[in-house]
Design a protein around this motif. Structure first.
Motif, PDB file in Angstrom:
ATOM      1  N   TYR A  78     -11.431   0.903   7.311  1.00 51.84           N
ATOM      2  CA  TYR A  78     -12.203   0.113   6.365  1.00 51.84           C
ATOM      3  C   TYR A  78     -12.983   1.049   5.449  1.00 51.84           C
ATOM      4  O   TYR A  78     -13.253   2.208   5.791  1.00 51.84           O
ATOM      5  CB  TYR A  78     -13.149  -0.845   7.088  1.00 51.84           C
ATOM      6  N   PRO A  79     -13.384   0.561   4.258  1.00 50.08           N
ATOM      7  CA  PRO A  79     -14.106   1.414   3.306  1.00 50.08           C
ATOM      8  C   PRO A  79     -15.585   1.538   3.661  1.00 50.08           C
ATOM      9  O   PRO A  79     -16.179   0.638   4.263  1.00 50.08           O
ATOM     10  CB  PRO A  79     -13.928   0.684   1.979  1.00 50.08           C
ATOM     11  N   ASN A  80     -16.187   2.647   3.264  1.00 49.12           N
ATOM     12  CA  ASN A  80     -17.627   2.849   3.356  1.00 49.12           C
ATOM     13  C   ASN A  80     -18.285   2.811   1.983  1.00 49.12           C
ATOM     14  O   ASN A  80     -19.507   2.890   1.877  1.00 49.12           O
ATOM     15  CB  ASN A  80     -17.948   4.191   4.026  1.00 49.12           C
ATOM     16  N   THR A  81     -17.461   2.725   0.942  1.00 51.43           N
ATOM     17  CA  THR A  81     -17.957   2.699  -0.433  1.00 51.43           C
ATOM     18  C   THR A  81     -17.286   1.544  -1.169  1.00 51.43           C
ATOM     19  O   THR A  81     -16.278   1.002  -0.714  1.00 51.43           O
ATOM     20  CB  THR A  81     -17.648   4.019  -1.154  1.00 51.43           C
ATOM     21  N   ASP A  82     -17.866   1.146  -2.299  1.00 52.22           N
ATOM     22  CA  ASP A  82     -17.299   0.033  -3.066  1.00 52.22           C
ATOM     23  C   ASP A  82     -15.879   0.339  -3.525  1.00 52.22           C
ATOM     24  O   ASP A  82     -15.014  -0.536  -3.549  1.00 52.22           O
ATOM     25  CB  ASP A  82     -18.187  -0.274  -4.283  1.00 52.22           C
ATOM     26  N   ILE A  83     -15.659   1.573  -3.923  1.00 53.85           N
ATOM     27  CA  ILE A  83     -14.315   2.004  -4.331  1.00 53.85           C
ATOM     28  C   ILE A  83     -13.788   2.994  -3.316  1.00 53.85           C
ATOM     29  O   ILE A  83     -14.422   4.014  -3.031  1.00 53.85           O
ATOM     30  CB  ILE A  83     -14.349   2.653  -5.731  1.00 53.85           C
ATOM     31  N   TRP A  84     -12.651   2.678  -2.742  1.00 56.38           N
ATOM     32  CA  TRP A  84     -11.976   3.607  -1.829  1.00 56.38           C
ATOM     33  C   TRP A  84     -10.512   3.628  -2.241  1.00 56.38           C
ATOM     34  O   TRP A  84      -9.759   2.723  -1.942  1.00 56.38           O
ATOM     35  CB  TRP A  84     -12.142   3.182  -0.381  1.00 56.38           C
ATOM     36  N   ASP A  85     -10.143   4.655  -2.964  1.00 58.03           N
ATOM     37  CA  ASP A  85      -8.818   4.776  -3.561  1.00 58.03           C
ATOM     38  C   ASP A  85      -7.857   5.359  -2.527  1.00 58.03           C
ATOM     39  O   ASP A  85      -7.852   6.562  -2.276  1.00 58.03           O
ATOM     40  CB  ASP A  85      -8.910   5.682  -4.792  1.00 58.03           C
ATOM     41  N   VAL A  86      -7.040   4.500  -1.929  1.00 60.45           N
ATOM     42  CA  VAL A  86      -6.122   4.929  -0.865  1.00 60.45           C
ATOM     43  C   VAL A  86      -4.690   4.780  -1.352  1.00 60.45           C
ATOM     44  O   VAL A  86      -4.296   3.737  -1.869  1.00 60.45           O
ATOM     45  CB  VAL A  86      -6.335   4.090   0.416  1.00 60.45           C
ATOM     46  N   ARG A  87      -3.899   5.842  -1.190  1.00 60.19           N
ATOM     47  CA  ARG A  87      -2.461   5.792  -1.497  1.00 60.19           C
ATOM     48  C   ARG A  87      -1.699   5.995  -0.197  1.00 60.19           C
ATOM     49  O   ARG A  87      -2.120   6.798   0.632  1.00 60.19           O
ATOM     50  CB  ARG A  87      -2.075   6.893  -2.498  1.00 60.19           C
ATOM     51  N   TRP A  88      -0.590   5.299  -0.011  1.00 56.00           N
ATOM     52  CA  TRP A  88       0.154   5.409   1.251  1.00 56.00           C
ATOM     53  C   TRP A  88       1.650   5.599   1.011  1.00 56.00           C
ATOM     54  O   TRP A  88       2.187   5.282  -0.033  1.00 56.00           O
ATOM     55  CB  TRP A  88      -0.100   4.198   2.138  1.00 56.00           C
ATOM     56  N   PHE A  89       2.266   6.108   2.071  1.00 59.16           N
ATOM     57  CA  PHE A  89       3.680   6.455   2.036  1.00 59.16           C
ATOM     58  C   PHE A  89       4.217   6.249   3.452  1.00 59.16           C
ATOM     59  O   PHE A  89       3.681   6.816   4.409  1.00 59.16           O
ATOM     60  CB  PHE A  89       3.819   7.911   1.576  1.00 59.16           C
ATOM     61  N   VAL A  90       5.235   5.392   3.599  1.00 59.24           N
ATOM     62  CA  VAL A  90       5.792   5.080   4.915  1.00 59.24           C
ATOM     63  C   VAL A  90       7.297   5.349   4.883  1.00 59.24           C
ATOM     64  O   VAL A  90       8.059   4.551   4.314  1.00 59.24           O
ATOM     65  CB  VAL A  90       5.519   3.620   5.310  1.00 59.24           C
ATOM     66  N   PRO A  91       7.754   6.465   5.469  1.00 60.23           N
ATOM     67  CA  PRO A  91       9.175   6.786   5.486  1.00 60.23           C
ATOM     68  C   PRO A  91       9.840   6.302   6.782  1.00 60.23           C
ATOM     69  O   PRO A  91       9.166   5.993   7.766  1.00 60.23           O
ATOM     70  CB  PRO A  91       9.172   8.308   5.430  1.00 60.23           C
ATOM     71  N   CYS A  92      11.146   6.258   6.760  1.00 59.81           N
ATOM     72  CA  CYS A  92      11.936   5.933   7.943  1.00 59.81           C
ATOM     73  C   CYS A  92      13.154   6.858   7.980  1.00 59.81           C
ATOM     74  O   CYS A  92      13.429   7.574   7.028  1.00 59.81           O
ATOM     75  CB  CYS A  92      12.409   4.476   7.912  1.00 59.81           C
ATOM     76  N   GLY A  93      13.880   6.792   9.086  1.00 54.03           N
ATOM     77  CA  GLY A  93      15.125   7.540   9.177  1.00 54.03           C
ATOM     78  C   GLY A  93      15.187   8.448  10.394  1.00 54.03           C
ATOM     79  O   GLY A  93      14.162   8.933  10.888  1.00 54.03           O
ATOM     80  N   ALA A  94      16.419   8.685  10.865  1.00 54.12           N
ATOM     81  CA  ALA A  94      16.625   9.493  12.066  1.00 54.12           C
ATOM     82  C   ALA A  94      16.268  10.953  11.858  1.00 54.12           C
ATOM     83  O   ALA A  94      16.025  11.676  12.822  1.00 54.12           O
ATOM     84  CB  ALA A  94      18.090   9.376  12.511  1.00 54.12           C
ATOM     85  N   GLY A  95      16.222  11.409  10.616  1.00 56.79           N
ATOM     86  CA  GLY A  95      15.926  12.814  10.361  1.00 56.79           C
ATOM     87  C   GLY A  95      14.461  13.173  10.454  1.00 56.79           C
ATOM     88  O   GLY A  95      14.107  14.361  10.441  1.00 56.79           O
ATOM     89  N   LEU A  96      13.587  12.168  10.569  1.00 52.54           N
ATOM     90  CA  LEU A  96      12.150  12.448  10.570  1.00 52.54           C
ATOM     91  C   LEU A  96      11.686  13.129  11.857  1.00 52.54           C
ATOM     92  O   LEU A  96      10.784  13.972  11.824  1.00 52.54           O
ATOM     93  CB  LEU A  96      11.361  11.148  10.365  1.00 52.54           C
TER      94      LEU A  96
END
Length: 281
Positions: A78-96
Motif C-alpha cells: 500500500y502507498p505511504n504518500t498520495d502519489i506512489w508511481d509503481v510500474r510492474w512486469f510479470v513474465p512467464c515461461g520455462a526458461g525463467l
C-alpha cells in the motif's frame, strides 16, 4: 497516468519466455493477495513510497526502489504518500527458472539508481503489445531477458562494465542522446522544458541550441514528431480507436491530436489509416 496490459497467452505457453502482464499506476492503491500471485512479479517505483507485508514482516519501500515478489507468496502492499508511481512486469515461461537460479533472485527491496533503462525496456514491450494485436506478445517477449538483467544490475545482483565510445561523440551529441532516450520513454506523458532541464542540468536556451543543431527543430517540435510517428504505427497496425491512440501517444485531447496530425502528415488520422493500412489487415 496509469495503464495495464494482459496480452493473450493461450498459444505461447510452451515458449521459454512470454509476458503475463505489464503496467504502471501513478497512484497505486492498496493491494492484498492472501494466496500470492500465480507468477513472479517485478516492481519499481520512481515517485513516492509504500509499504509491503510479506513473510510475516513489514518492509518500507522508499522512493526510487525496485523489488521482486516470488510466485505464490502471500503479500500486500500500500502507498505511504498520495502519489506512489509503481510500474510492474510479470513474465512467464520455462526458461525463467534457470535465469533466476543464476542470478540468485529472491524477494528483496533494492535502491534504484537509474530507472531510465527499465523504463525504456518496459516501453518497448508496451509498444509491441499496442502495435501488434495478434503477435505482440511474441515480439514483446524478446525483451524479457533484457528487462530481468537490467533489474539485476540495478539491484546489485550482477555487475556490468560497459565502455561507450564517449570520446568520439561531441558534447551536443551526448546531450541529444540523453534527451532522445528520455523522450522515447516518456512520449506518452506530458514532457515540459523543466523535465528536459533536469536531465543534464542545462538551461532552456542551451537545450534549444542543442536541438537546433542536432535535429534542426525545437524541442517541442521534436516531441510532437515522435508522438505522431507512434500514432502512425498504431493507426496502421492496431484496431484501437483514434481517441485511444491520441491518449496513448501523449496528446491532451482529440482535437489537438487531429489538428497536429493533419499539419504534420497532410491528412487526417482517419484518412491516413484508410489509405495506408494494408488491404489484408
Amino acid at each position: 497516468m496509469w495503464y495495464y496490459s494482459y496480452p493473450p497467452t493461450n498459444n505461447i505457453k510452451d515458449l521459454p519466455f512470454y509476458l503475463y502482464s505489464i503496467g504502471m499506476h501513478d497512484t497505486q492503491p492498496l493491494l492484498v493477495r492472501p494466496q500470492g500471485h500465480r507468477h513472479d512479479q517485478f516492481f519499481y517505483n520512481t515517485v513516492g513510497s509504500g509499504t509491503i507485508l510479506i513473510y510475516g514482516r513489514k518492509y518500507d519501500i522508499p522512493e526510487k526502489s525496485c523489488f521482486f515478489i516470488p510466485a505464490h507468496v502471500p503479500h500486500e502492499y500500500y502507498p505511504n504518500t498520495d502519489i506512489w508511481d509503481v510500474r510492474w512486469f510479470v513474465p512467464c515461461g520455462a526458461g525463467l527458472k534457470a535465469l533466476y537460479e543464476y542470478l540468485h533472485l529472491d524477494f528483496g527491496i533494492f535502491p534504484l539508481s537509474d530507472a531510465s533503462g527499465l523504463d525504456s525496456i518496459l516501453n518497448k514491450m508496451r509498444n509491441e503489445l499496442m502495435y501488434n494485436d495478434i503477435n505482440g506478445n511474441i515480439f514483446a517477449a524478446s525483451y524479457i531477458n533484457e528487462f530481468i538483467l537490467e533489474f539485476a544490475v540495478q539491484s546489485g545482483l550482477i555487475h556490468r562494465q560497459v565502455s561507450y565510445p564517449e570520446q568520439n561523440m561531441s558534447t551536443y551529441a551526448r546531450h541529444m542522446r540523453n534527451f532522445k532516450d528520455y523522450i522515447d520513454c516518456h512520449y506518452m506523458q506530458p514532457i515540459t522544458m523543466d523535465d528536459l532541464c533536469r536531465i543534464d542540468g542545462l538551461t532552456p536556451q542551451h537545450i534549444c541550441r542543442i536541438f537546433k543543431q542536432c535535429v534542426r527543430m525545437r524541442p517541442s517540435e521534436y516531441i510532437l514528431n515522435i508522438r505522431i510517428d507512434h500514432a502512425k504505427e498504431m493507426l496502421l497496425h492496431t484496431s484501437h480507436s483514434i481517441s485511444e491512440i491520441a491518449y496513448w501517444c501523449g496528446f491532451e485531447n482529440d482535437n489537438y491530436f487531429w489538428k497536429t496530425f493533419r499539419k504534420t502528415a497532410g491528412i487526417t488520422p482517419a484518412s491516413f489509416r484508410k489509405l495506408s493500412r494494408p488491404r489484408n489487415y
